[in-house]
Design a protein around this motif. Structure first.
Motif, PDB file in Angstrom:
ATOM      1  N   GLY A 180       0.820  -1.210   0.000  1.00  0.00           N
ATOM      2  CA  GLY A 180       0.000   0.000   0.000  1.00  0.00           C
ATOM      3  C   GLY A 180       0.852   1.258   0.000  1.00  0.00           C
ATOM      4  O   GLY A 180       0.545   2.230  -0.705  1.00  0.00           O
ATOM      5  N   ARG A 181       1.921   1.271   0.790  1.00  0.00           N
ATOM      6  CA  ARG A 181       2.823   2.423   0.807  1.00  0.00           C
ATOM      7  C   ARG A 181       3.518   2.595  -0.539  1.00  0.00           C
ATOM      8  O   ARG A 181       3.660   3.719  -1.051  1.00  0.00           O
ATOM      9  N   LYS A 182       3.944   1.473  -1.113  1.00  0.00           N
ATOM     10  CA  LYS A 182       4.594   1.534  -2.427  1.00  0.00           C
ATOM     11  C   LYS A 182       3.626   2.071  -3.490  1.00  0.00           C
ATOM     12  O   LYS A 182       4.005   2.909  -4.316  1.00  0.00           O
ATOM     13  N   TRP A 183       2.371   1.632  -3.445  1.00  0.00           N
ATOM     14  CA  TRP A 183       1.379   2.075  -4.417  1.00  0.00           C
ATOM     15  C   TRP A 183       1.067   3.555  -4.234  1.00  0.00           C
ATOM     16  O   TRP A 183       0.911   4.292  -5.217  1.00  0.00           O
ATOM     17  N   ALA A 184       0.991   4.031  -2.999  1.00  0.00           N
ATOM     18  CA  ALA A 184       0.696   5.447  -2.747  1.00  0.00           C
ATOM     19  C   ALA A 184       1.773   6.344  -3.370  1.00  0.00           C
ATOM     20  O   ALA A 184       1.471   7.375  -3.995  1.00  0.00           O
ATOM     21  N   ARG A 185       3.037   5.952  -3.221  1.00  0.00           N
ATOM     22  CA  ARG A 185       4.120   6.751  -3.812  1.00  0.00           C
ATOM     23  C   ARG A 185       4.091   6.694  -5.334  1.00  0.00           C
ATOM     24  O   ARG A 185       4.303   7.696  -6.014  1.00  0.00           O
ATOM     25  N   LEU A 186       3.814   5.507  -5.860  1.00  0.00           N
ATOM     26  CA  LEU A 186       3.775   5.348  -7.313  1.00  0.00           C
ATOM     27  C   LEU A 186       2.592   6.100  -7.914  1.00  0.00           C
ATOM     28  O   LEU A 186       2.731   6.778  -8.940  1.00  0.00           O
ATOM     29  N   PHE A 187       1.429   6.003  -7.287  1.00  0.00           N
ATOM     30  CA  PHE A 187       0.217   6.647  -7.800  1.00  0.00           C
ATOM     31  C   PHE A 187       0.392   8.162  -7.885  1.00  0.00           C
ATOM     32  O   PHE A 187      -0.113   8.809  -8.810  1.00  0.00           O
ATOM     33  N   ALA A 188       1.128   8.732  -6.919  1.00  0.00           N
ATOM     34  CA  ALA A 188       1.335  10.181  -6.910  1.00  0.00           C
ATOM     35  C   ALA A 188       2.195  10.639  -8.083  1.00  0.00           C
ATOM     36  O   ALA A 188       2.100  11.792  -8.523  1.00  0.00           O
ATOM     37  N   ARG A 189       3.019   9.732  -8.623  1.00  0.00           N
ATOM     38  CA  ARG A 189       3.927  10.109  -9.713  1.00  0.00           C
ATOM     39  C   ARG A 189       3.409   9.741 -11.100  1.00  0.00           C
ATOM     40  O   ARG A 189       3.912  10.270 -12.094  1.00  0.00           O
ATOM     41  N   LEU A 190       2.447   8.857 -11.177  1.00  0.00           N
ATOM     42  CA  LEU A 190       1.986   8.378 -12.487  1.00  0.00           C
ATOM     43  C   LEU A 190       1.560   9.498 -13.443  1.00  0.00           C
ATOM     44  O   LEU A 190       1.904   9.444 -14.633  1.00  0.00           O
ATOM     45  N   PRO A 191       0.807  10.509 -12.977  1.00  0.00           N
ATOM     46  CA  PRO A 191       0.365  11.548 -13.932  1.00  0.00           C
ATOM     47  C   PRO A 191       1.519  12.289 -14.600  1.00  0.00           C
ATOM     48  O   PRO A 191       1.361  12.813 -15.707  1.00  0.00           O
ATOM     49  N   GLU A 192       2.686  12.321 -13.960  1.00  0.00           N
ATOM     50  CA  GLU A 192       3.815  13.068 -14.516  1.00  0.00           C
ATOM     51  C   GLU A 192       4.444  12.356 -15.703  1.00  0.00           C
ATOM     52  O   GLU A 192       5.106  13.000 -16.531  1.00  0.00           O
ATOM     53  N   TRP A 193       4.269  11.060 -15.805  1.00  0.00           N
ATOM     54  CA  TRP A 193       5.055  10.279 -16.752  1.00  0.00           C
ATOM     55  C   TRP A 193       4.359  10.029 -18.083  1.00  0.00           C
ATOM     56  O   TRP A 193       5.015   9.647 -19.056  1.00  0.00           O
ATOM     57  N   GLY A 194       3.052  10.198 -18.155  1.00  0.00           N
ATOM     58  CA  GLY A 194       2.347  10.016 -19.426  1.00  0.00           C
ATOM     59  C   GLY A 194       2.501   8.643 -20.031  1.00  0.00           C
ATOM     60  O   GLY A 194       2.724   8.496 -21.241  1.00  0.00           O
ATOM     61  N   LEU A 195       2.385   7.604 -19.203  1.00  0.00           N
ATOM     62  CA  LEU A 195       2.596   6.235 -19.671  1.00  0.00           C
ATOM     63  C   LEU A 195       1.329   5.643 -20.268  1.00  0.00           C
ATOM     64  O   LEU A 195       0.214   5.999 -19.883  1.00  0.00           O
ATOM     65  N   SER A 196       1.500   4.712 -21.208  1.00  0.00           N
ATOM     66  CA  SER A 196       0.357   3.984 -21.744  1.00  0.00           C
ATOM     67  C   SER A 196      -0.163   3.021 -20.681  1.00  0.00           C
ATOM     68  O   SER A 196       0.516   2.727 -19.694  1.00  0.00           O
ATOM     69  N   LEU A 197      -1.384   2.506 -20.887  1.00  0.00           N
ATOM     70  CA  LEU A 197      -1.968   1.587 -19.908  1.00  0.00           C
ATOM     71  C   LEU A 197      -1.134   0.312 -19.772  1.00  0.00           C
ATOM     72  O   LEU A 197      -0.981  -0.214 -18.668  1.00  0.00           O
ATOM     73  N   ARG A 198      -0.613  -0.181 -20.876  1.00  0.00           N
ATOM     74  CA  ARG A 198       0.182  -1.414 -20.815  1.00  0.00           C
ATOM     75  C   ARG A 198       1.463  -1.203 -20.010  1.00  0.00           C
ATOM     76  O   ARG A 198       1.861  -2.068 -19.229  1.00  0.00           O
ATOM     77  N   VAL A 199       2.096  -0.072 -20.195  1.00  0.00           N
ATOM     78  CA  VAL A 199       3.309   0.214 -19.433  1.00  0.00           C
ATOM     79  C   VAL A 199       2.960   0.415 -17.956  1.00  0.00           C
ATOM     80  O   VAL A 199       3.697  -0.017 -17.066  1.00  0.00           O
ATOM     81  N   GLN A 257       2.685  -3.007 -16.469  1.00  0.00           N
ATOM     82  CA  GLN A 257       3.999  -3.587 -16.185  1.00  0.00           C
ATOM     83  C   GLN A 257       4.621  -2.948 -14.946  1.00  0.00           C
ATOM     84  O   GLN A 257       5.276  -3.616 -14.144  1.00  0.00           O
ATOM     85  N   LEU A 258       4.382  -1.652 -14.774  1.00  0.00           N
ATOM     86  CA  LEU A 258       4.959  -0.928 -13.648  1.00  0.00           C
ATOM     87  C   LEU A 258       4.351  -1.366 -12.322  1.00  0.00           C
ATOM     88  O   LEU A 258       5.074  -1.572 -11.343  1.00  0.00           O
ATOM     89  N   ILE A 259       3.031  -1.531 -12.279  1.00  0.00           N
ATOM     90  CA  ILE A 259       2.423  -1.931 -11.005  1.00  0.00           C
ATOM     91  C   ILE A 259       2.783  -3.371 -10.648  1.00  0.00           C
ATOM     92  O   ILE A 259       2.911  -3.705  -9.466  1.00  0.00           O
ATOM     93  N   VAL A 260       2.953  -4.229 -11.645  1.00  0.00           N
ATOM     94  CA  VAL A 260       3.387  -5.594 -11.352  1.00  0.00           C
ATOM     95  C   VAL A 260       4.802  -5.587 -10.791  1.00  0.00           C
ATOM     96  O   VAL A 260       5.101  -6.262  -9.796  1.00  0.00           O
ATOM     97  N   ALA A 261       5.686  -4.801 -11.421  1.00  0.00           N
ATOM     98  CA  ALA A 261       7.089  -4.770 -10.998  1.00  0.00           C
ATOM     99  C   ALA A 261       7.271  -4.092  -9.643  1.00  0.00           C
ATOM    100  O   ALA A 261       8.078  -4.544  -8.825  1.00  0.00           O
ATOM    101  N   CYS A 262       6.530  -3.014  -9.403  1.00  0.00           N
ATOM    102  CA  CYS A 262       6.752  -2.223  -8.185  1.00  0.00           C
ATOM    103  C   CYS A 262       5.844  -2.634  -7.030  1.00  0.00           C
ATOM    104  O   CYS A 262       6.306  -2.752  -5.891  1.00  0.00           O
ATOM    105  N   VAL A 263       4.573  -2.843  -7.306  1.00  0.00           N
ATOM    106  CA  VAL A 263       3.607  -3.152  -6.244  1.00  0.00           C
ATOM    107  C   VAL A 263       3.438  -4.657  -6.087  1.00  0.00           C
ATOM    108  O   VAL A 263       3.480  -5.188  -4.973  1.00  0.00           O
ATOM    109  N   GLY A 264       3.257  -5.346  -7.199  1.00  0.00           N
ATOM    110  CA  GLY A 264       3.079  -6.791  -7.130  1.00  0.00           C
ATOM    111  C   GLY A 264       4.273  -7.508  -6.533  1.00  0.00           C
ATOM    112  O   GLY A 264       4.122  -8.480  -5.790  1.00  0.00           O
ATOM    113  N   SER A 265       5.479  -7.028  -6.822  1.00  0.00           N
ATOM    114  CA  SER A 265       6.672  -7.678  -6.288  1.00  0.00           C
ATOM    115  C   SER A 265       6.751  -7.526  -4.773  1.00  0.00           C
ATOM    116  O   SER A 265       7.214  -8.433  -4.075  1.00  0.00           O
ATOM    117  N   VAL A 266       6.307  -6.393  -4.237  1.00  0.00           N
ATOM    118  CA  VAL A 266       6.292  -6.194  -2.788  1.00  0.00           C
ATOM    119  C   VAL A 266       5.202  -7.054  -2.146  1.00  0.00           C
ATOM    120  O   VAL A 266       5.409  -7.687  -1.109  1.00  0.00           O
TER     121      VAL A 266
END
Length: 205
Positions: A32-51, A54-63
């Protein structure tokens, strides 16, 4: 007496009475802490849904699932993890719950847009990879010896009948291999309790 304070072993928090409740809570809080930090930064990066997927699996799912193959899982645990993972997926896809009914979308639709799967599927994949890895180890390795002692036909029967509350790790892996059984060649499927290493090493696994 023996202390029942939780200890971390192979990525899993365990207490003296083999209670995994603390581990489940720790995983959800850390992810949950990892997701909160990641969610706050997502709008800055302009990533596609598929990317994003991959990011939530690598960062949140791995934790959330680190070392998940070395402990059994209750239905209560899995439901809690699925609820959390659904929230993460909706957040990554900018999908509001109240809009899903109007748009006739399900969580499966959201996961497909992100290219991710359910927590249950991720845990199963990790468990099958671990079983295959152990099956390919030299026979003198303790990991393989320990599992072989548990998965022989006699203990296979005991694991199904005398199952502790929440299920033992052995009983859990018995169910994992049973689930793979129907997809294996008949020669493997019928005799996997006696020859589980062949089942775990099969390309179908």
């Amino acid at each position: 007496g023996v202390s029942s304070a939780p200890v971390r072993f192979l990525g899993t928090h365990r207490s003296g009475d083999v209670d995994y409740g603390h581990d489940t809570r720790q995983r959800l809080q850390s992810a949950g802490r990892k997701w909160a930090r990641l969610f706050a930064r997502l709008p800055e990066w302009g990533l596609s849904l598929r990317v994003r997927g991959q990011l939530i699996v690598a960062c949140v799912g791995s934790v959330l699932l680190f070392g998940c193959e070395v402990r059994p899982w209750t239905q209560k645990d899995l439901r809690a993890f699925e609820r959390f993972w659904n929230r993460v997926c909706r957040g990554a896809a900018h999908q509001r719950v109240r809009d899903m009914h109007d748009e006739q979308r399900t969580m499966e639709d959201v996961r497909q847009r992100l290219g991710v799967v359910t927590v249950r599927e991720m845990i199963l994949a990790r468990q099958l990879r671990w079983l295959g890895r152990v099956a390919r180890m030299p026979t003198e390795r303790w990991e393989r010896r320990a599992l072989e002692w548990c998965l022989v036909p006699e203990s296979f029967a005991r694991a199904r009948v005398r199952r502790p509350k929440g299920g033992s790790l052995v009983a859990h892996y018995v169910r994992v291999l049973e689930g793979v059984g129907p997809h294996l060649p008949a020669s493997h499927s019928a005799e996997w309790p006696q020859n589980w290493t062949s089942v775990a090493s099969s390309p179908a696994v």
